[in-house]
Design an enzyme around this catalytic site. Structure first.
Site, PDB file in Angstrom:
ATOM      1  N   HIS A  95     -27.083  -4.806 -20.123  1.00 45.69           N
ATOM      2  CA  HIS A  95     -27.886  -5.997 -20.405  1.00 45.69           C
ATOM      3  C   HIS A  95     -27.993  -6.230 -21.916  1.00 45.69           C
ATOM      4  O   HIS A  95     -27.928  -7.366 -22.387  1.00 45.69           O
ATOM      5  CB  HIS A  95     -29.295  -5.830 -19.838  1.00 45.69           C
ATOM      6  CG  HIS A  95     -29.363  -5.679 -18.353  1.00 45.69           C
ATOM      7  ND1 HIS A  95     -29.580  -4.464 -17.756  1.00 45.69           N
ATOM      8  CD2 HIS A  95     -29.242  -6.572 -17.351  1.00 45.69           C
ATOM      9  CE1 HIS A  95     -29.604  -4.615 -16.447  1.00 45.69           C
ATOM     10  NE2 HIS A  95     -29.386  -5.893 -16.174  1.00 45.69           N
ATOM     11  N   GLN A 210     -19.188  -9.653 -16.123  1.00 45.63           N
ATOM     12  CA  GLN A 210     -18.013  -9.752 -15.258  1.00 45.63           C
ATOM     13  C   GLN A 210     -17.998  -8.673 -14.183  1.00 45.63           C
ATOM     14  O   GLN A 210     -17.202  -8.730 -13.261  1.00 45.63           O
ATOM     15  CB  GLN A 210     -16.735  -9.677 -16.100  1.00 45.63           C
ATOM     16  CG  GLN A 210     -16.548 -10.904 -16.983  1.00 45.63           C
ATOM     17  CD  GLN A 210     -15.321 -10.808 -17.875  1.00 45.63           C
ATOM     18  OE1 GLN A 210     -14.631  -9.793 -17.901  1.00 45.63           O
ATOM     19  NE2 GLN A 210     -15.055 -11.858 -18.637  1.00 45.63           N
ATOM     20  N   SER A 248     -27.919  -0.617 -12.650  1.00 47.19           N
ATOM     21  CA  SER A 248     -29.268  -0.095 -12.463  1.00 47.19           C
ATOM     22  C   SER A 248     -29.309   0.856 -11.276  1.00 47.19           C
ATOM     23  O   SER A 248     -30.230   1.658 -11.141  1.00 47.19           O
ATOM     24  CB  SER A 248     -30.241  -1.252 -12.237  1.00 47.19           C
ATOM     25  OG  SER A 248     -29.846  -2.038 -11.134  1.00 47.19           O
TER      26      SER A 248
END
Length: 393
Positions: A95, A210, A248
């Site tokens: 992120h 992507q 995550s």
């Protein structure tokens, strides 16, 4: 792609979509972000370690926290473009890479807004929704350190006043393939929240990883089909030093499960290398006259293998390409299925990036995406790699 400056009439986008629960969802979900400027690419593991969770120094600036649409609308007027990164929180280095890319693109006069919203429409089971990590305080620090001006973290009631929306964005046929087939309705929920967040944030640019390739393709399609005034920017997949795509969900893997999970990236890299080797051999073969001396000439070019084998590979028909790519990846995945714990494959697919339909075995040129999804223990992971057939080595 037409863009608009937030706050100007007509800049309001149409419904758009977002995340996929595979590693890093988008606005209600944040894609499994992209490429780390320093060490990672979709083609090979990074040269330096990438932490699963982005870390920030204690003195790092924290982004402003906005909770309502009214606060977002009143946030500092723009001088440059507004860039948005949509996430579901639990921010990690992937992120952070998206945010840094957005910051660099928007420039010092632009504005970067990160959305943090765990979208209930994207979860098939209540248990999955409940266990999704919420780490807003840490997310604010990560976003600020990466260059975000604000974090928009609305409540469910703020995004869906009056309950779940009766009118939603449909992902269409592309949304029923691959991930859509295993997670019915997921992409409809993703696109619905992306569309809403695009309306609320009114960005000129929106950045997605992507790693969630099907999600990215659907968002681009929605923006094009529904005339959203925003440019969608894809950022390459960020990988950990061992090649595992940042997600995550990686935190749920124990040591043995992580070892097995590495087969996902190994399978993709094996397929990529197989295609590159085949294309190199074809290129070399074309430089040698088609005579009985071809094998010797190929060997002289540096092929260290039996002449018959070298010649057979070099002369293989181009139509062997897609089949060879799939076979190379499947060999790795089949081995992982025999590991303890085993890798349980959901799909391995070589697809057209425009609509995610399978690439036929007779395709000799053009772009493709090799995508894989599997479970290791109770954790489901996805990964993919872009390929180009007919490219010059």
């Amino acid at each position: 792609m037409m863009t608009t400056t937030p706050g100007k009439p007509g800049a309001t986008p149409v419904p758009e979509a977002t995340p996929v629960p595979e590693a890093t969802p988008v606005p209600g979900t944040a894609p499994e972000p992209g490429a780390d400027p320093v060490p990672t690419t979709p083609d090979a593991p990074p040269a330096t370690a990438v932490p699963t969770t982005a870390r920030t120094p204690a003195s790092a600036p924290s982004a402003a926290l906005l909770r309502t649409a009214a606060e977002l609308a009143a946030f500092a007027p723009l001088k440059g473009p507004r860039a948005v990164v949509m996430t579901m929180g639990a921010l990690h280095e992937g992120h952070a890479t998206l945010i840094r890319t957005a910051r660099a693109t928007a420039g010092p006069d632009g504005q970067v807004v990160v959305t943090v919203f765990v979208n209930p429409l994207q979860f098939g089971e209540a248990a999955d929704l409940e266990r999704y990590p919420r780490t807003l305080e840490a997310d604010l620090a990560v976003a600020g350190a990466a260059g975000a001006d604000a974090v928009f973290a609305p409540s469910v009631d703020e995004v869906y006043p009056g309950g779940e929306p009766q009118v939603r964005v449909s992902a269409g046929p592309m949304g029923e393939r691959l991930e859509g087939a295993f997670r019915p309705g997921h992409f409809d929920g993703m696109l619905t929240v992306v569309a809403k967040l695009l309306h609320l944030t009114r960005p000129d640019l929106a950045f997605y990883g992507q790693k969630d390739a099907q999600q990215l393709a659907l968002i681009r399609r929605m923006v094009r089909d529904l005339n959203f005034p925003v440019e969608i920017v894809g950022v390459p997949t960020v990988r950990e030093p061992d090649g595992l795509a940042l997600s995550s969900r990686n935190r749920f893997l124990d040591i043995e499960e992580r070892r097995t999970a590495l087969a996902l990236s190994r399978a993709l890299f094996a397929a990529r290398d197989r295609l590159a080797a085949q294309q190199a051999l074809h290129a070399r073969a074309q430089t040698t006259a088609a005579t009985t001396g071809r094998a010797a000439a190929l060997t002289a070019l540096g092929e260290a293998r039996a002449a018959a084998d070298t010649q057979a590979v070099a002369l293989a028909r181009p139509v062997d390409g897609p089949a060879a790519v799939r076979a190379a990846a499947r060999l790795v995945l089949d081995d992982a299925a025999a590991e303890q714990p085993p890798l349980v494959l959901d799909y391995l697919a070589l697809v057209d990036p425009s609509d995610f339909t399978e690439i036929p075995d007779d395709r000799t040129t053009g772009d493709a995406i090799l995508a894989v999804a599997a479970k290791v223990g109770a954790t489901r992971l996805i990964d993919n790699i872009p390929l180009t057939f007919g490219a010059t080595p």
